[in-house]
Design a protein around this motif. Structure first.
Motif, PDB file in Angstrom:
ATOM      1  N   ALA A  51      52.503 104.120  41.410  1.00 22.20           N
ATOM      2  CA  ALA A  51      53.589 103.594  40.573  1.00 22.20           C
ATOM      3  C   ALA A  51      53.840 104.459  39.346  1.00 22.20           C
ATOM      4  CB  ALA A  51      53.270 102.166  40.144  1.00 22.20           C
ATOM      5  N   ASN A 110      55.239 104.970  49.014  1.00 20.05           N
ATOM      6  CA  ASN A 110      54.395 104.718  47.848  1.00 20.05           C
ATOM      7  C   ASN A 110      53.347 105.826  47.811  1.00 20.05           C
ATOM      8  OD1 ASN A 110      55.792 102.386  47.242  1.00 20.05           O
ATOM      9  ND2 ASN A 110      54.169 100.984  47.868  1.00 20.05           N
ATOM     10  N   SER A 135      57.486 107.068  45.196  1.00 20.57           N
ATOM     11  CA  SER A 135      57.353 106.026  44.169  1.00 20.57           C
ATOM     12  C   SER A 135      56.841 106.569  42.841  1.00 20.57           C
ATOM     13  CB  SER A 135      56.416 104.925  44.670  1.00 20.57           C
ATOM     14  OG  SER A 135      55.099 105.435  44.870  1.00 20.57           O
ATOM     15  N   LEU A 140      58.559 103.448  40.335  1.00 25.33           N
ATOM     16  CA  LEU A 140      58.897 102.202  41.031  1.00 25.33           C
ATOM     17  C   LEU A 140      58.070 102.174  42.297  1.00 25.33           C
ATOM     18  CD1 LEU A 140      62.806 102.365  40.846  1.00 25.33           C
ATOM     19  CD2 LEU A 140      61.343 100.800  39.544  1.00 25.33           C
ATOM     20  N   LYS A 142      57.296 100.020  46.230  1.00 18.38           N
ATOM     21  CA  LYS A 142      57.553  98.952  47.196  1.00 18.38           C
ATOM     22  C   LYS A 142      56.558  97.823  46.979  1.00 18.38           C
ATOM     23  CE  LYS A 142      56.886 101.894  50.517  1.00 18.38           C
ATOM     24  NZ  LYS A 142      56.656 102.503  51.858  1.00 18.38           N
ATOM     25  N   ASP A 144      59.253  96.396  45.308  1.00 15.69           N
ATOM     26  CA  ASP A 144      60.245  96.164  44.256  1.00 15.69           C
ATOM     27  C   ASP A 144      61.645  96.489  44.800  1.00 15.69           C
ATOM     28  OD1 ASP A 144      61.947  96.325  42.023  1.00 15.69           O
ATOM     29  OD2 ASP A 144      60.407  97.214  40.748  1.00 15.69           O
ATOM     30  N   ALA A 146      64.185  97.451  43.421  1.00 15.15           N
ATOM     31  CA  ALA A 146      64.793  98.614  42.768  1.00 15.15           C
ATOM     32  C   ALA A 146      64.536  99.903  43.534  1.00 15.15           C
ATOM     33  CB  ALA A 146      64.279  98.734  41.330  1.00 15.15           C
ATOM     34  N   ASN A 176      56.679  95.030  52.932  1.00 13.82           N
ATOM     35  CA  ASN A 176      57.651  96.068  52.560  1.00 13.82           C
ATOM     36  C   ASN A 176      58.885  96.006  53.457  1.00 13.82           C
ATOM     37  OD1 ASN A 176      55.862  96.955  50.609  1.00 13.82           O
ATOM     38  ND2 ASN A 176      55.066  98.644  51.849  1.00 13.82           N
TER      39      ASN A 176
END
Length: 207
Positions: A51, A110, A135, A140, A142, A144, A146, A176
């Protein structure tokens, strides 16, 4: 609705990544090793790097909490590439067939921004993707919503009028996939290459 783009997750679909691959070399006892990965260098801790947290900060913070495991904690990212055993051939076979069929391909993973360049350098099949959302680069992750919006925007840079229902997302984590489906995408929970191939064909994807 015709599928016009396929978006792939990477770990568990195209890449065999697992901390066990490294820590089997470092902790011989299976129960001790599993305890370490469940309680010290956990998946939740690694996800913070996916993240956007830096590897150095993550390592320093964890060593402060568990100084008795300093060398094992440091090994996690110093020897990270040993966790990446290689490609998953059956998943890459699907990717290659779609590429040969001229299907627009995109990635949504990710993955730490600091370790992803290693994959780019060592795995030529990543060249099949028109673009990849990482990510750790966007900070950001997964699932999320966005990050799916960012991925769709990336697809639309190549296919300006594409609709969410014309995009199919393949991921080995059910949550996901569910997040993508909630936004109107098509979704495939990747359990096996055979089932994923069959699902793609049910969606009308020829390859």
């Amino acid at each position: 609705m015709t599928i016009r783009a396929v978006v792939f997750d990477f770990g568990g679909v195209l890449f065999d990544w697992n901390p066990q691959h490294l820590y089997r070399k470092l902790i011989a006892d299976e129960q001790e090793r599993q305890w370490f990965l469940d309680n010290i260098c956990t998946q939740a801790w690694n996800t913070e790097q996916d993240a956007g947290r830096t590897l150095a900060e993550a390592t320093r913070h964890l060593i402060e909490q568990h100084p008795e495991y300093q060398s094992l904690i440091q090994a996690y990212y110093e020897r990270w590439h040993e966790m990446l055993r290689g490609e998953l051939p059956e998943g890459v076979e699907i990717l290659t067939a779609l590429h040969q069929a001229k299907m627009p391909l995109f990635g949504l993973t990710n993955w730490s921004a600091e370790t992803f360049p290693y994959a780019r350098e060592h795995y030529p099949f990543l060249q099949f993707f028109r673009d990849i959302v990482v990510s750790g680069q966007l900070k950001l992750i997964k699932p999320d919503p966005a990050i799916y919006h960012a991925s769709l925007a990336q697809v639309r840079a190549h296919l300006p009028d594409v609709q969410p229902g014309e995009v199919v997302f393949i991921d080995d984590v059910a949550g996901n996939v569910e997040a993508a489906v909630a936004l109107g995408w098509q979704g495939i929970h990747h359990v096996s290459a055979e089932r994923t191939s069959a699902h793609l064909r049910r969606l009308g994807v020829g390859f």
